[in-house]
Enzyme design. Structure first.
Site, PDB file in Angstrom:
ATOM      1  CD  GLU A  48      -3.078  -0.865   0.041  1.00 40.05           C
ATOM      2  OE1 GLU A  48      -3.533   0.151  -0.154  1.00 40.05           O
ATOM      3  OE2 GLU A  48      -3.345  -1.906  -0.394  1.00 40.05           O
ATOM      4  CB  SER A 430     -47.026 -37.030  36.740  1.00 39.11           C
ATOM      5  OG  SER A 430     -48.424 -37.610  36.619  1.00 39.11           O
TER       6      SER A 430
END
Length: 758
Positions: A48, A430
């Site tokens: 870059e 139950s």
């Protein structure tokens, strides 16, 4: 920029710091400048801005070179952006190519160079720049594309990452590997020419094979464990505090989830649902596509059809979609792609879908050419299995403080975010009975109390609507059972008569001590059979009261939260068992219920749990609602409570014979097998003060033999009366008890009358 606070996503971790969720548009792992390897810095400078440390923010040589190229070609084909200029643009400006934007960029560049050091500017660039696939900064890109921390990359890998900024959407190795490799070659050449690497290092980097792999914990790589439901709940909880700010401030949520337990719960739920789906009648293929004759020879056309099919019927985890090429009772040939053809020929697999392979199969269940089916790899063979319609949930908590250890809210999170652990209100059946029994212990009943198991009926005149004729499971009845036997066998008639003796209003108030909503537990006799509404998380909290000696500890998920600097900003302060303020039920009641529930898990309906896990410290209770619409198993040891539930989101029968013991208990057992591995068995402790064991059973000091309730729903010996003693001073009936309850609770005499069940 001086006070740089990057947009770091919200991350969710288990208690042992395994990432299970990440929320936010920008995936970023911020590193300090000295943590970034030199080879990465060199690669970036080569790609870059090789004169970065020499120029003052603008590379005038580069500007002249770019201007000449642009004038020659009469267009803006080249730029001369330095790293500082890119930082200015990324922080403050758009990427549009206009002279106005470029002018502002130059002004900002001068300001940045005058304010920050070169190292600071490069540091911002390496942490801020977008590199495709929601990865911001090179640390995130390394995990996204290479599956490793940035500190571990090679020269070749640094070069391929450094090539991405030029065109993140086109030059990243996932989107276009060939273009990424071409760009890598350019970067390596620049690194050699600039003296960053030697010729030998260049040759070695050129020869290295690049393996594209997304790390666990990235959007592309998924997560190491399946904690999606817990992560989403944690996100919701913190969002309630910070709203939208929660996604960019770098918060880290550390949950109470234990990663090994969480994965065990995920597998247990998934396997439980798949086992149920195998048992249920095969309902037919997911869909049908038109497969022209001989299309297998045209790979491109076949792949096009398969791609379209998979868009409509996507894979779900390890359930993979395919299209049947040929099917008969001995083999099914399935195409995943034109090149991947799978033969299903194991007899165990073919048995599951046999009704779809016979000659006279109904049209909606027939497996034939063009049928869209799901494949599952079951050990060493493939099978065809429907996408499950049933759902299940599992949650486990630490009873000492309520810390959630595992949470699975459904078969697959991609089906929807509905978390059945916290959001599904279902009848417990139950599994609710232990709370009825507990209420009676504090009103004078004992495990030795004899209770009628004969059929119970309320007439239409008594209910004011229609008759209520509850049944025992299997429609078997016995003249009399002790309370202990009634719980072991999960007898409905026994539970109903206990609740009638104690009083529905008292029970309704009593169960709120366990964390149940009073409004969802109506004061009517069917509550004895679990006709109220609960969530699995509520059940986990409620059973914790039995497990920890009688204290109510609220289940919680978030242990602590840190900000982006790892400073703790929130920490849970759970109520801990032993805190007198948290006492929910009498310690004696908890002790006796533990003894009873250990008996259920040893000799009763839950005996399979103790038998398979080979433990004697398990307590638990099965639960099955009317027509098997809900199946539960609630079980625990002194250190871990687990709740498993199975049912359809839109309630309907699971099928004849499906019970909590058969459908949900295997989920619980498979989880506990992993969670309790190598954990010592914890014996029941000493009797608490005020509790005695006489002739093998328990008595509260205020209800000793002779004063405790000896019989419920049974005539006194000799005369059939429900209200006469047996001559030994014991209270055999419910009349005196009910009168006592009326005076103790201040309720009206209506408690002695039949109760409206609905």
């Amino acid at each position: 920029m001086i006070d740089y606070r990057p947009r770091v996503p919200l991350r969710i971790y288990t208690a042992d710091k395994v990432l299970i969720g990440e929320f936010g548009e920008e995936r970023r792992n911020v590193l300090r400048f000295d943590e970034i390897p030199d080879v990465m810095k060199s690669a970036i400078l080569a790609a870059e801005d090789d004169r970065f440390y020499q120029h003052g923010g603008i590379d005038w040589m580069g500007v002249g070179r770019a201007a000449l190229a642009n004038m020659t070609q009469m267009s803006k084909t080249q730029g001369a952006s330095t790293i500082t200029m890119q930082v200015a643009r990324n922080f403050y400006l758009s990427s549009e190519k206009t002279y106005t934007r470029k002018f502002y960029e130059l002004l900002l560049t001068f300001k940045i160079e005058a304010t920050l050091s070169k190292d600071q500017i490069l540091d911002l660039y390496m942490n801020q720049i977008y590199l495709g696939h929601r990865a911001y900064g090179f640390a995130a890109a390394s995990r996204t594309y290479l599956g490793k921390p940035l500190g571990e990359i090679t020269t070749a890998e640094a070069a391929i990452l450094a090539g991405i900024p030029k065109a993140p959407s086109r030059f990243n190795p996932i989107a276009n590997f060939e273009r990424a490799k071409t760009r890598q070659g350019y970067v390596l050449g620049r690194m050699r020419n600039l003296g960053y690497i030697t010729d030998q290092e260049y040759q070695e980097a050129q020869a290295q094979e690049i393996v594209v792999k997304s790390a666990l914990g990235t959007p592309a790589g998924g997560y190491a464990i399946h904690g999606e439901y817990a992560a989403e709940l944690a996100r919701q909880l913190l969002y309630g505090v910070y709203q939208d700010n929660v996604y960019s401030r770098g918060f880290n949520i550390y949950t109470t989830i234990k990663s090994s337990d969480q994965e065990a719960a995920y597998l247990a739920v998934r396997n439980g649902i798949l086992d149920y789906t195998r048992r249920a009648p095969y309902t037919g293929p997911q869909g049908q596509v038109d497969l022209p004759a001989g299309i297998e020879n045209d790979h491109a056309q076949l792949d096009a059809i398969l791609d379209e099919m998979q868009d409509k019927y996507p894979d779900t985890g390890d359930l993979l979609t395919g299209v049947v090429l040929d099917a008969n009772p001995n083999q099914i040939r399935v195409a995943r792609t034109a090149q991947q053809i799978i033969d299903v020929n194991d007899k165990r697999a073919l048995k599951i879908v046999a009704r779809g392979l016979v000659n006279n199969a109904k049209a909606d269940v027939r497996i034939q050419r063009g049928s869209v089916i799901y494949l599952f790899r079951n050990g060493d063979y493939w099978e065809v299995i429907n996408m499950p319609a049933v759902q299940a949930a599992f949650v486990s908590v630490r009873p000492q403080d309520g810390a959630i250890q595992a949470m699975v809210g459904g078969f697959h999170f991609s089906d929807g975010k509905f978390n059945r652990v916290t959001q599904a209100w279902r009848q417990p059946g139950s599994a609710f009975k232990p709370f009825i029994y507990a209420s009676s212990l504090e009103r004078g009943l004992t495990p030795a109390t004899q209770i009628s198991d004969e059929p119970f009926v309320l007439t239409a005149a008594q209910t004011g609507s229609k008759p209520w004729t509850p049944k025992n499971y299997g429609r078997t009845y016995e003249p009399m059972l002790t309370m202990r036997q009634g719980l072991y066998k999960s007898k409905n008639m026994v539970s109903i008569r206990i609740m009638q003796a104690v009083g529905p209003k008292y029970v309704q108030e009593y169960v709120t001590r366990f964390g149940f909503d009073k409004a969802r537990q109506p004061a009517v006799l069917p509550l004895a059979l679990g006709a109220g509404s609960v969530t699995p998380l509520q059940m986990a909290g409620a059973y914790s009261v039995f497990a920890n000696g009688g204290y109510r500890t609220e289940p919680f998920l978030i242990d602590y939260v840190t900000d982006s600097t790892d400073k703790v900003i929130m920490r849970a302060k759970p109520i801990v068992a032993g805190d007198a303020a948290a006492r929910a039920i009498d310690a004696r009641t908890a002790y006796v219920m533990n003894d009873l529930l250990r008996g259920v898990a040893t000799s009763g309906t839950g005996a399979r749990a103790s038998r398979e896990l080979k433990r004697t410290d398990i307590g638990g209770k099965t639960g099955t609602t009317n027509d098997s619409q809900d199946a539960w198993f609630a079980g625990y040891t002194p250190d871990l409570v687990g709740i498993a539930w199975m049912g359809f989101d839109k309630p309907r029968s699971l099928g004849s014979g499906e019970t909590g013991g058969g459908a949900s208990m295997p989920i619980w057992i498979n989880y506990m097998r992993a969670a309790l591995k190598d954990k010592p068995i914890v014996p029941q402790g000493p009797l608490p003060s005020g509790l005695s064991r006489i002739n093998g059973d328990f008595y509260f000091d205020e209800f000793p033999p002779g004063q405790a309730i000896a019989r419920v729903g049974l005539p006194a010996p000799g005369d059939g009366s429900l209200q006469q003693g047996d001559g030994g001073g014991q209270n055999d009936g419910i009349g005196d008890l009910l009168r006592q309850l009326d005076s103790d609770s201040g309720s009206s005499g209506a408690e002695t009358q039949p109760f409206v069940p609905f």
